[in-house]
Scaffold this motif. Sequence first.
Motif, PDB file in Angstrom:
ATOM      1  N   VAL A   5      28.500  54.548  21.725  1.00 48.64           N
ATOM      2  CA  VAL A   5      27.685  55.745  21.889  1.00 48.64           C
ATOM      3  C   VAL A   5      26.689  55.859  20.748  1.00 48.64           C
ATOM      4  O   VAL A   5      26.917  55.357  19.649  1.00 48.64           O
ATOM      5  CB  VAL A   5      28.542  57.039  21.939  1.00 48.64           C
ATOM      6  N   GLU A   6      25.575  56.493  21.058  1.00 50.23           N
ATOM      7  CA  GLU A   6      24.587  56.853  20.044  1.00 50.23           C
ATOM      8  C   GLU A   6      24.526  58.373  20.054  1.00 50.23           C
ATOM      9  O   GLU A   6      24.380  58.980  21.115  1.00 50.23           O
ATOM     10  CB  GLU A   6      23.227  56.270  20.396  1.00 50.23           C
ATOM     11  N   VAL A   7      24.678  58.976  18.911  1.00 45.65           N
ATOM     12  CA  VAL A   7      24.696  60.423  18.795  1.00 45.65           C
ATOM     13  C   VAL A   7      23.465  60.863  18.005  1.00 45.65           C
ATOM     14  O   VAL A   7      23.226  60.373  16.903  1.00 45.65           O
ATOM     15  CB  VAL A   7      25.979  60.905  18.068  1.00 45.65           C
ATOM     16  N   ARG A   8      22.682  61.750  18.591  1.00 44.75           N
ATOM     17  CA  ARG A   8      21.522  62.302  17.873  1.00 44.75           C
ATOM     18  C   ARG A   8      21.853  63.751  17.541  1.00 44.75           C
ATOM     19  O   ARG A   8      22.200  64.543  18.410  1.00 44.75           O
ATOM     20  CB  ARG A   8      20.261  62.233  18.709  1.00 44.75           C
ATOM     21  N   PHE A   9      21.752  64.063  16.268  1.00 41.80           N
ATOM     22  CA  PHE A   9      22.133  65.382  15.784  1.00 41.80           C
ATOM     23  C   PHE A   9      20.922  66.308  15.669  1.00 41.80           C
ATOM     24  O   PHE A   9      19.786  65.865  15.607  1.00 41.80           O
ATOM     25  CB  PHE A   9      22.789  65.260  14.404  1.00 41.80           C
ATOM     26  N   GLY A  54      20.406  70.494   8.110  1.00 36.18           N
ATOM     27  CA  GLY A  54      20.969  69.385   7.345  1.00 36.18           C
ATOM     28  C   GLY A  54      21.181  68.099   8.117  1.00 36.18           C
ATOM     29  O   GLY A  54      21.417  67.053   7.525  1.00 36.18           O
ATOM     30  N   VAL A  55      21.136  68.156   9.447  1.00 35.98           N
ATOM     31  CA  VAL A  55      21.367  66.934  10.241  1.00 35.98           C
ATOM     32  C   VAL A  55      20.266  66.705  11.284  1.00 35.98           C
ATOM     33  O   VAL A  55      20.384  65.822  12.121  1.00 35.98           O
ATOM     34  CB  VAL A  55      22.746  66.959  10.957  1.00 35.98           C
ATOM     35  N   GLU A  56      19.199  67.482  11.226  1.00 34.69           N
ATOM     36  CA  GLU A  56      18.109  67.381  12.190  1.00 34.69           C
ATOM     37  C   GLU A  56      17.565  65.956  12.272  1.00 34.69           C
ATOM     38  O   GLU A  56      17.172  65.377  11.266  1.00 34.69           O
ATOM     39  CB  GLU A  56      16.975  68.331  11.802  1.00 34.69           C
ATOM     40  N   GLY A  57      17.601  65.367  13.455  1.00 35.04           N
ATOM     41  CA  GLY A  57      17.039  64.046  13.680  1.00 35.04           C
ATOM     42  C   GLY A  57      17.913  62.881  13.268  1.00 35.04           C
ATOM     43  O   GLY A  57      17.552  61.726  13.490  1.00 35.04           O
ATOM     44  N   VAL A  58      19.075  63.120  12.675  1.00 34.66           N
ATOM     45  CA  VAL A  58      19.969  62.041  12.257  1.00 34.66           C
ATOM     46  C   VAL A  58      20.544  61.366  13.505  1.00 34.66           C
ATOM     47  O   VAL A  58      20.961  62.025  14.450  1.00 34.66           O
ATOM     48  CB  VAL A  58      21.113  62.564  11.364  1.00 34.66           C
ATOM     49  N   VAL A  59      20.547  60.051  13.495  1.00 35.39           N
ATOM     50  CA  VAL A  59      21.124  59.278  14.596  1.00 35.39           C
ATOM     51  C   VAL A  59      22.268  58.457  14.036  1.00 35.39           C
ATOM     52  O   VAL A  59      22.151  57.829  12.986  1.00 35.39           O
ATOM     53  CB  VAL A  59      20.074  58.349  15.242  1.00 35.39           C
ATOM     54  N   ALA A  60      23.409  58.478  14.736  1.00 30.03           N
ATOM     55  CA  ALA A  60      24.580  57.706  14.332  1.00 30.03           C
ATOM     56  C   ALA A  60      25.126  57.007  15.564  1.00 30.03           C
ATOM     57  O   ALA A  60      24.852  57.410  16.696  1.00 30.03           O
ATOM     58  CB  ALA A  60      25.639  58.629  13.730  1.00 30.03           C
ATOM     59  N   SER A  61      25.913  55.964  15.349  1.00 33.47           N
ATOM     60  CA  SER A  61      26.493  55.248  16.486  1.00 33.47           C
ATOM     61  C   SER A  61      27.926  54.863  16.179  1.00 33.47           C
ATOM     62  O   SER A  61      28.325  54.757  15.020  1.00 33.47           O
ATOM     63  CB  SER A  61      25.672  54.000  16.815  1.00 33.47           C
ATOM     64  N   GLY A  62      28.688  54.687  17.240  1.00 28.26           N
ATOM     65  CA  GLY A  62      30.090  54.315  17.095  1.00 28.26           C
ATOM     66  C   GLY A  62      30.722  54.146  18.459  1.00 28.26           C
ATOM     67  O   GLY A  62      30.023  53.861  19.436  1.00 28.26           O
ATOM     68  N   ASN A  63      32.032  54.323  18.516  1.00 24.61           N
ATOM     69  CA  ASN A  63      32.760  54.169  19.771  1.00 24.61           C
ATOM     70  C   ASN A  63      33.494  55.468  20.099  1.00 24.61           C
ATOM     71  O   ASN A  63      34.287  55.953  19.294  1.00 24.61           O
ATOM     72  CB  ASN A  63      33.756  53.022  19.672  1.00 24.61           C
ATOM     73  N   LEU A  64      33.217  56.006  21.279  1.00 23.02           N
ATOM     74  CA  LEU A  64      33.847  57.250  21.712  1.00 23.02           C
ATOM     75  C   LEU A  64      35.308  56.990  22.065  1.00 23.02           C
ATOM     76  O   LEU A  64      35.609  56.116  22.875  1.00 23.02           O
ATOM     77  CB  LEU A  64      33.107  57.802  22.935  1.00 23.02           C
ATOM     78  N   VAL A  65      36.217  57.731  21.434  1.00 22.99           N
ATOM     79  CA  VAL A  65      37.642  57.528  21.712  1.00 22.99           C
ATOM     80  C   VAL A  65      38.321  58.760  22.286  1.00 22.99           C
ATOM     81  O   VAL A  65      39.382  58.649  22.890  1.00 22.99           O
ATOM     82  CB  VAL A  65      38.418  57.036  20.467  1.00 22.99           C
ATOM     83  N   VAL A 125      34.941  59.933  17.280  1.00 15.38           N
ATOM     84  CA  VAL A 125      34.175  58.686  17.306  1.00 15.38           C
ATOM     85  C   VAL A 125      34.729  57.734  16.256  1.00 15.38           C
ATOM     86  O   VAL A 125      34.874  58.100  15.089  1.00 15.38           O
ATOM     87  CB  VAL A 125      32.676  58.944  17.048  1.00 15.38           C
ATOM     88  N   GLU A 126      35.037  56.515  16.688  1.00 20.83           N
ATOM     89  CA  GLU A 126      35.518  55.465  15.802  1.00 20.83           C
ATOM     90  C   GLU A 126      34.331  54.694  15.247  1.00 20.83           C
ATOM     91  O   GLU A 126      33.330  54.499  15.935  1.00 20.83           O
ATOM     92  CB  GLU A 126      36.364  54.478  16.629  1.00 20.83           C
ATOM     93  N   ASN A 127      34.451  54.245  14.003  1.00 20.26           N
ATOM     94  CA  ASN A 127      33.424  53.404  13.370  1.00 20.26           C
ATOM     95  C   ASN A 127      32.030  54.029  13.471  1.00 20.26           C
ATOM     96  O   ASN A 127      31.074  53.374  13.870  1.00 20.26           O
ATOM     97  CB  ASN A 127      33.425  52.003  13.982  1.00 20.26           C
ATOM     98  N   THR A 170      24.109  57.432   5.881  1.00 20.62           N
ATOM     99  CA  THR A 170      24.715  57.517   4.554  1.00 20.62           C
ATOM    100  C   THR A 170      25.977  56.686   4.412  1.00 20.62           C
ATOM    101  O   THR A 170      26.617  56.704   3.363  1.00 20.62           O
ATOM    102  CB  THR A 170      25.041  58.987   4.198  1.00 20.62           C
ATOM    103  N   GLY A 171      26.354  55.971   5.469  1.00 23.21           N
ATOM    104  CA  GLY A 171      27.530  55.119   5.400  1.00 23.21           C
ATOM    105  C   GLY A 171      28.366  55.181   6.670  1.00 23.21           C
ATOM    106  O   GLY A 171      28.073  55.945   7.586  1.00 23.21           O
ATOM    107  N   ASP A 172      29.395  54.339   6.700  1.00 27.53           N
ATOM    108  CA  ASP A 172      30.263  54.243   7.877  1.00 27.53           C
ATOM    109  C   ASP A 172      31.499  55.115   7.694  1.00 27.53           C
ATOM    110  O   ASP A 172      32.068  55.198   6.604  1.00 27.53           O
ATOM    111  CB  ASP A 172      30.688  52.799   8.111  1.00 27.53           C
ATOM    112  N   ILE A 173      31.923  55.737   8.804  1.00 26.92           N
ATOM    113  CA  ILE A 173      33.112  56.582   8.804  1.00 26.92           C
ATOM    114  C   ILE A 173      34.083  55.973   9.815  1.00 26.92           C
ATOM    115  O   ILE A 173      33.742  55.838  10.989  1.00 26.92           O
ATOM    116  CB  ILE A 173      32.764  58.030   9.193  1.00 26.92           C
TER     117      ILE A 173
END
Length: 101
Positions: A46-50, A54-65, A76-78, A83-86
Amino acid sequence: MGAEAEAEAEEEAECLTDEVDTKGVAAQRTRFLDLLQDTCRKKAAVEVRFHGPGVEGVVASGNLVAVESTLDEILVENLATPTGDIPLARVNMDDVLYIKL
Protein backbone atom coordinates in the motif's frame (compact mmCIF):
# COMPACT_ATOMS: atom_id res chain seq x y z
CA MET A 1 -40.02 26.20 15.23
CA GLY A 2 -38.61 28.56 12.59
CA ALA A 3 -39.13 28.18 8.85
CA GLU A 4 -35.57 26.92 8.35
CA ALA A 5 -35.92 24.27 11.05
CA GLU A 6 -39.26 23.15 9.58
CA ALA A 7 -37.71 22.80 6.13
CA GLU A 8 -34.87 20.71 7.56
CA ALA A 9 -37.34 18.50 9.45
CA GLU A 10 -39.41 17.96 6.28
CA GLU A 11 -36.28 17.10 4.27
CA GLU A 12 -35.14 14.64 6.92
CA ALA A 13 -38.60 13.02 7.03
CA GLU A 14 -38.49 12.56 3.24
CA CYS A 15 -35.12 10.82 3.49
CA LEU A 16 -36.42 8.49 6.19
CA THR A 17 -39.33 7.35 4.01
CA ASP A 18 -37.08 6.33 1.13
CA GLU A 19 -36.96 2.57 0.89
CA VAL A 20 -33.57 1.05 1.61
CA ASP A 21 -32.35 -1.87 -0.46
CA THR A 22 -31.19 -3.88 2.55
CA LYS A 23 -30.11 -6.87 0.45
CA GLY A 24 -28.06 -4.61 -1.80
CA VAL A 25 -26.47 -2.83 1.14
CA ALA A 26 -25.65 -6.17 2.79
CA ALA A 27 -24.11 -7.47 -0.45
CA GLN A 28 -21.95 -4.35 -0.84
CA ARG A 29 -20.80 -4.57 2.79
CA THR A 30 -19.90 -8.24 2.33
CA ARG A 31 -17.88 -7.47 -0.81
CA PHE A 32 -16.08 -4.63 0.98
CA LEU A 33 -15.23 -6.78 4.00
CA ASP A 34 -14.05 -9.60 1.70
CA LEU A 35 -11.77 -7.12 -0.08
CA LEU A 36 -10.28 -5.96 3.23
CA GLN A 37 -9.81 -9.53 4.41
CA ASP A 38 -8.10 -10.63 1.18
CA THR A 39 -5.92 -7.51 1.10
CA CYS A 40 -4.74 -8.01 4.68
CA ARG A 41 -4.26 -11.77 4.26
CA LYS A 42 -1.99 -11.16 1.27
CA LYS A 43 -0.23 -8.29 3.09
CA ALA A 44 -0.83 -6.19 0.01
CA ALA A 45 1.56 -3.37 -0.76
CA VAL A 46 0.00 0.00 0.00
CA GLU A 47 0.93 3.62 -0.50
CA VAL A 48 -0.46 5.98 2.11
CA ARG A 49 -0.73 9.72 1.47
CA PHE A 50 -1.21 11.76 4.60
CA HIS A 51 -2.83 15.13 5.23
CA GLY A 52 -3.22 17.32 8.27
CA PRO A 53 -0.95 19.30 10.54
CA GLY A 54 2.65 18.10 10.39
CA VAL A 55 2.03 15.34 7.84
CA GLU A 56 0.54 17.24 4.87
CA GLY A 57 1.68 15.63 1.62
CA VAL A 58 3.81 12.91 3.27
CA VAL A 59 3.75 9.64 1.35
CA ALA A 60 4.68 6.32 2.96
CA SER A 61 4.50 2.72 1.80
CA GLY A 62 4.34 -0.70 3.38
CA ASN A 63 2.20 -3.80 3.67
CA LEU A 64 -1.37 -3.68 4.99
CA VAL A 65 -1.87 -6.34 7.66
CA ALA A 66 -5.01 -5.26 9.55
CA VAL A 67 -7.92 -2.84 9.55
CA GLU A 68 -9.62 -1.89 12.79
CA SER A 69 -13.32 -2.82 12.78
CA THR A 70 -14.50 0.79 12.97
CA LEU A 71 -12.13 1.71 10.10
CA ASP A 72 -10.45 4.26 12.39
CA GLU A 73 -6.98 2.70 12.17
CA ILE A 74 -4.93 0.41 9.96
CA LEU A 75 -1.86 -1.64 10.79
CA VAL A 76 0.99 -1.42 8.29
CA GLU A 77 4.11 -3.59 8.29
CA ASN A 78 7.47 -2.22 7.10
CA LEU A 79 6.15 1.32 6.73
CA ALA A 80 8.77 3.27 4.79
CA THR A 81 8.53 6.98 5.56
CA PRO A 82 10.73 9.94 4.59
CA THR A 83 12.17 9.92 8.12
CA GLY A 84 12.85 6.20 8.29
CA ASP A 85 11.33 2.73 8.34
CA ILE A 86 8.86 1.53 10.97
CA PRO A 87 8.60 -2.27 11.39
CA LEU A 88 4.93 -2.15 12.45
CA ALA A 89 2.86 1.04 12.50
CA ARG A 90 -0.64 1.84 13.65
CA VAL A 91 -1.95 4.54 11.31
CA ASN A 92 -4.86 6.77 12.31
CA MET A 93 -7.20 7.10 9.33
CA ASP A 94 -8.01 10.72 10.29
CA ASP A 95 -4.50 11.53 9.05
CA VAL A 96 -4.85 9.63 5.76
CA LEU A 97 -5.95 11.30 2.54
CA TYR A 98 -5.97 8.04 0.57
CA ILE A 99 -4.58 4.52 0.44
CA LYS A 100 -3.44 3.14 -2.89
CA LEU A 101 -3.34 -0.66 -3.25
